[in-house]
Design a protein around this motif. Structure first.
Motif, PDB file in Angstrom:
ATOM      1  N   CYS A 211       0.844  -1.196   0.000  1.00 20.16           N
ATOM      2  CA  CYS A 211       0.000   0.000   0.000  1.00 20.16           C
ATOM      3  C   CYS A 211       0.881   1.250   0.000  1.00 20.16           C
ATOM      4  CB  CYS A 211      -0.905   0.030   1.225  1.00 20.16           C
ATOM      5  SG  CYS A 211      -2.112  -1.313   1.339  1.00 20.16           S
ATOM      6  N   ALA A 212       0.654   2.121  -0.944  1.00 19.12           N
ATOM      7  CA  ALA A 212       1.385   3.384  -1.007  1.00 19.12           C
ATOM      8  C   ALA A 212       0.673   4.426  -0.150  1.00 19.12           C
ATOM      9  CB  ALA A 212       1.483   3.867  -2.447  1.00 19.12           C
ATOM     10  N   ALA A 213       1.437   5.352   0.409  1.00 18.27           N
ATOM     11  CA  ALA A 213       0.856   6.374   1.277  1.00 18.27           C
ATOM     12  C   ALA A 213      -0.226   7.175   0.550  1.00 18.27           C
ATOM     13  CB  ALA A 213       1.956   7.301   1.788  1.00 18.27           C
ATOM     14  N   GLU A 214      -0.003   7.439  -0.745  1.00 20.18           N
ATOM     15  CA  GLU A 214      -0.962   8.248  -1.502  1.00 20.18           C
ATOM     16  C   GLU A 214      -2.305   7.551  -1.688  1.00 20.18           C
ATOM     17  OE1 GLU A 214       0.689   6.905  -5.912  1.00 20.18           O
ATOM     18  OE2 GLU A 214       1.106   8.899  -5.129  1.00 20.18           O
ATOM     19  N   GLY A 215      -2.338   6.247  -1.490  1.00 15.69           N
ATOM     20  CA  GLY A 215      -3.592   5.509  -1.627  1.00 15.69           C
ATOM     21  C   GLY A 215      -4.246   5.162  -0.300  1.00 15.69           C
TER      22      GLY A 215
ATOM     23  N   GLY B  95       7.228   0.163   5.093  1.00 13.82           N
ATOM     24  CA  GLY B  95       7.934   0.109   3.815  1.00 13.82           C
ATOM     25  C   GLY B  95       7.862   1.364   2.981  1.00 13.82           C
ATOM     26  N   SER B  96       7.180   2.414   3.464  1.00 18.96           N
ATOM     27  CA  SER B  96       6.987   3.624   2.672  1.00 18.96           C
ATOM     28  C   SER B  96       7.947   4.734   3.103  1.00 18.96           C
ATOM     29  CB  SER B  96       5.542   4.126   2.811  1.00 18.96           C
ATOM     30  OG  SER B  96       5.365   5.346   2.110  1.00 18.96           O
ATOM     31  N   LYS B  97       8.393   5.525   2.137  1.00 16.64           N
ATOM     32  CA  LYS B  97       9.195   6.707   2.424  1.00 16.64           C
ATOM     33  C   LYS B  97       8.348   7.974   2.386  1.00 16.64           C
ATOM     34  CE  LYS B  97      13.534   4.766   0.684  1.00 16.64           C
ATOM     35  NZ  LYS B  97      14.673   4.941  -0.274  1.00 16.64           N
TER      36      LYS B  97
ATOM     37  N   GLY C 287       4.103  -5.220   8.627  1.00 12.33           N
ATOM     38  CA  GLY C 287       5.121  -4.756   9.565  1.00 12.33           C
ATOM     39  C   GLY C 287       4.676  -3.562  10.388  1.00 12.33           C
ATOM     40  N   PHE C 288       5.663  -2.801  10.843  1.00 12.16           N
ATOM     41  CA  PHE C 288       5.423  -1.695  11.759  1.00 12.16           C
ATOM     42  C   PHE C 288       5.474  -0.351  11.024  1.00 12.16           C
ATOM     43  CE2 PHE C 288       5.804  -3.902  15.844  1.00 12.16           C
ATOM     44  CZ  PHE C 288       6.418  -5.078  15.466  1.00 12.16           C
ATOM     45  N   PRO C 289       4.556   0.563  11.349  1.00  9.57           N
ATOM     46  CA  PRO C 289       4.641   1.906  10.781  1.00  9.57           C
ATOM     47  C   PRO C 289       5.635   2.752  11.585  1.00  9.57           C
ATOM     48  CG  PRO C 289       2.747   1.773  12.235  1.00  9.57           C
ATOM     49  CD  PRO C 289       3.364   0.388  12.207  1.00  9.57           C
ATOM     50  N   GLY C 290       6.054   3.860  10.993  1.00 12.84           N
ATOM     51  CA  GLY C 290       6.834   4.851  11.735  1.00 12.84           C
ATOM     52  C   GLY C 290       5.883   5.924  12.223  1.00 12.84           C
ATOM     53  N   VAL C 291       5.799   6.129  13.537  1.00 19.40           N
ATOM     54  CA  VAL C 291       4.800   7.032  14.115  1.00 19.40           C
ATOM     55  C   VAL C 291       5.491   8.078  14.984  1.00 19.40           C
ATOM     56  CG1 VAL C 291       2.688   7.202  15.479  1.00 19.40           C
ATOM     57  CG2 VAL C 291       3.145   5.122  14.161  1.00 19.40           C
ATOM     58  N   SER C 292       5.187   9.349  14.730  1.00 20.55           N
ATOM     59  CA  SER C 292       5.768  10.439  15.519  1.00 20.55           C
ATOM     60  C   SER C 292       4.726  11.522  15.775  1.00 20.55           C
ATOM     61  CB  SER C 292       6.953  11.080  14.783  1.00 20.55           C
ATOM     62  OG  SER C 292       7.976  10.164  14.536  1.00 20.55           O
ATOM     63  N   LEU C 293       4.848  12.177  16.923  1.00 20.87           N
ATOM     64  CA  LEU C 293       4.104  13.396  17.202  1.00 20.87           C
ATOM     65  C   LEU C 293       5.006  14.560  16.805  1.00 20.87           C
ATOM     66  CD1 LEU C 293       2.589  12.558  20.697  1.00 20.87           C
ATOM     67  CD2 LEU C 293       1.311  12.892  18.580  1.00 20.87           C
TER      68      LEU C 293
END
Length: 202
Positions: A74-78, A176-178, A111-117
């Motif tokens: 899944c791409a971020a844009e979708g 997996g997304s940048k 997998g795991f997302p990257g999550v930040s405030l």
């Protein structure tokens, strides 16, 4: 004079049936050719044989088709996302972060997302969420389908470290997304220096 009849299967639309050989191929395989007997050089000569063609590995075609049809990442844009506070207890605070597939085709998150405030100027508050537990494997999302992760922190006063500044945005990189998704005013407060995320699951 003799004639050989050749049958060719057809589908309802008039096209040749799958697997049916051409008339030329059938003409040589409908039966043994009638020829004049030829004298044999030796009565003990072994009959001529034709080597059998090697059989194709069973299931190889199905495996190839299955691999070719596996959905891509899944791409971020979708994707779209939302967050809501879940049930907690004994000083534990949980938030459910949900992804929705907004594209017109299936895709997978694994997998795991990257999550930040983050603050309004883009600076990260505290530190990105740490990984919690093992990966749940790939979650395939049909168009409009959803998957989620669970974010974990603590109530104020449960542990040392105080609470972080309230974030103006939640920034999330799907596995997996940048490219990142951004959610404004997520209403997430991190305390006790505890901020974790599970892997994506349905």
């Amino acid at each position: 004079m003799s004639f050989a009849l050749v049958a060719a299967g057809c589908n309802d639309d008039g096209s040749a049936s799958e697997g049916a050989a051409s008339p030329a191929a059938h003409a040589g395989t409908t039966g043994p050719a009638r020829t004049s007997p030829q004298p044999s050089d030796s009565a003990s000569a072994p009959p001529a044989t034709t080597p059998a063609s090697p059989a194709a590995p069973s299931g190889s075609g199905a495996s190839s088709r299955a691999g070719a049809s596996a959905p891509g990442r899944c791409a971020a844009e979708g994707l779209g996302m939302s967050v809501k506070r879940g049930d907690g207890g004994a000083g534990q605070v949980y938030y459910e972060l949900t992804f929705v597939n907004k594209s017109g085709h299936p895709c997978a998150l694994n997998g795991f997302p990257g999550v930040s405030l983050i603050q309004r100027d883009g600076a990260v508050i505290g530190a990105p969420a740490e990984r919690d537990g093992a990966s749940h494997g790939a979650a395939v999302l049909a168009p409009g389908g959803t998957a989620h992760v669970v974010l974990h922190t603590l109530n104020q006063g449960i542990a040392d470290g105080g609470c972080w500044k309230q974030g103006d945005y939640l920034r999330v990189y799907p596995p997996g997304s940048k490219e990142a998704l951004t959610l404004r005013d997520p209403q997430i407060r991190v305390c006790g220096d505890r901020f974790t995320t599970t892997s994506v699951e349905r």
